[in-house]
Design an enzyme around this catalytic site. Sequence first.
Site, PDB file in Angstrom:
ATOM      1  N   GLY A  33      -1.731   6.520   1.110  1.00 55.66           N
ATOM      2  CA  GLY A  33      -2.507   5.990   2.231  1.00 55.66           C
ATOM      3  C   GLY A  33      -2.658   6.992   3.365  1.00 55.66           C
ATOM      4  O   GLY A  33      -3.761   7.216   3.862  1.00 55.66           O
ATOM      5  N   VAL A  41       0.860  -1.184   0.000  1.00 54.67           N
ATOM      6  CA  VAL A  41       0.000   0.000   0.000  1.00 54.67           C
ATOM      7  C   VAL A  41       0.894   1.231   0.000  1.00 54.67           C
ATOM      8  O   VAL A  41       1.755   1.380   0.877  1.00 54.67           O
ATOM      9  CB  VAL A  41      -0.899   0.007   1.259  1.00 54.67           C
ATOM     10  N   CYS A  42       0.695   2.100  -0.973  1.00 56.73           N
ATOM     11  CA  CYS A  42       1.522   3.312  -1.043  1.00 56.73           C
ATOM     12  C   CYS A  42       1.331   4.143   0.223  1.00 56.73           C
ATOM     13  O   CYS A  42       0.205   4.560   0.537  1.00 56.73           O
ATOM     14  CB  CYS A  42       1.160   4.158  -2.266  1.00 56.73           C
ATOM     15  N   VAL A  43       2.412   4.394   0.940  1.00 58.82           N
ATOM     16  CA  VAL A  43       2.297   5.077   2.237  1.00 58.82           C
ATOM     17  C   VAL A  43       1.881   6.537   2.049  1.00 58.82           C
ATOM     18  O   VAL A  43       1.049   7.055   2.818  1.00 58.82           O
ATOM     19  CB  VAL A  43       3.601   4.947   3.056  1.00 58.82           C
TER      20      VAL A  43
END
Lengths: 138, 133, 96
Positions: free
Chosen positions: A90, A85-87
Amino acid sequence: MIDRPYDVLSYALLVHAAPYSEQGALSALRFAQAAVAQGHRVSSVFFYRDGVHNASMLMAPPQDEVHLAEGWRSLAQEHGTELLVCVAAGLRRGLMSAEESARHGREAHNVEPPFVLTGLGQLVDAMLGNDRVITFAP
Amino acid sequence: MTDDETAPAADTQPISLDLLVILRHPPHGSSWLREGVDVALVAAAFGQAVGLLFQGDGVFALVEGQGAGPLGQKGTHAQLAMLEMYDIERLWVSASALRARGLTLADLALPALALEADEIDHLVHAQPRTLLF
Amino acid sequence: MMLHLLNRSPQFDGIYWDLSEAFGAEDHLLLIEDACYAALPAAAASLAAFGGRVSVLSEDAASRGLLDRLSDGVTVVDMAGFVALTATFPRSLSWF
């Protein structure tokens, strides 16, 4: 064309579609299940943009609908698929692991393994390290 | 006078990069453009040779005179200014997208090369990896 | 040789144009999700640039009530066929 034998390939999926708002997230999960059923390897799924909402452990769809987060978790558990998940995408949208929550002084978190918050560099790695990259978008 | 590497004729040949990012969305109204350029910048920071192709409303990303939005939306003009720093110097735009929007290369804030449809076909097919935003 | 994936209805004609600029002589187009509506005979003009090298995903066409209404020139593939297309074509590009 479709019946010919082919090599086992490694796939990375890039998911931009939010769960339930658009069909793209369902399409991605259906594709992943079909790919592993044919013996291919889905090494990683990278969730970007509104796709990050697929990772919420608080997702609670009605019982007669597909549980997307559960579907992704099953893929990870049964086939070793990394759920990335792209931080940056996100955090902007309120997706936090326990670690990020503590870092930001929050009292709650909604992302747990097998979903992992990570940087865009992991998307670049996924593009370089797999035979195929397939994007699913809203 | 001698030909140098910036001569336009050299640029029109299909060139193979590590990653081509196609940008089809305008700035401000959504974050497609911004988050697409982010991928390009990170890939370049990881040592990949990256180029950008602007199609459709994506060409508005390059229009001169953009700024931040009223609620502080950053837009993409500042991000685009970083492209050169990351060695992303190959910028292509769809010639038909420019024409349809009443724009010319002179309206753009960064140097770009306009491609007709057959040249876009060649460019896309010369790349090992392409992402679209 | 590329596989193009498209999920937008033909009412978004700009994306069909952009796709046509990138579409090569050996490429193939797979219509999924709302792009299935482009497989209706009335939308044939939206697919004219793709030279008959077009497929539609059967489950998405079926769920939209389109399976009996598809243009003759569009082939139907199931989800396994979708995966097979991505295996056959070395590169895939999604348009949305």
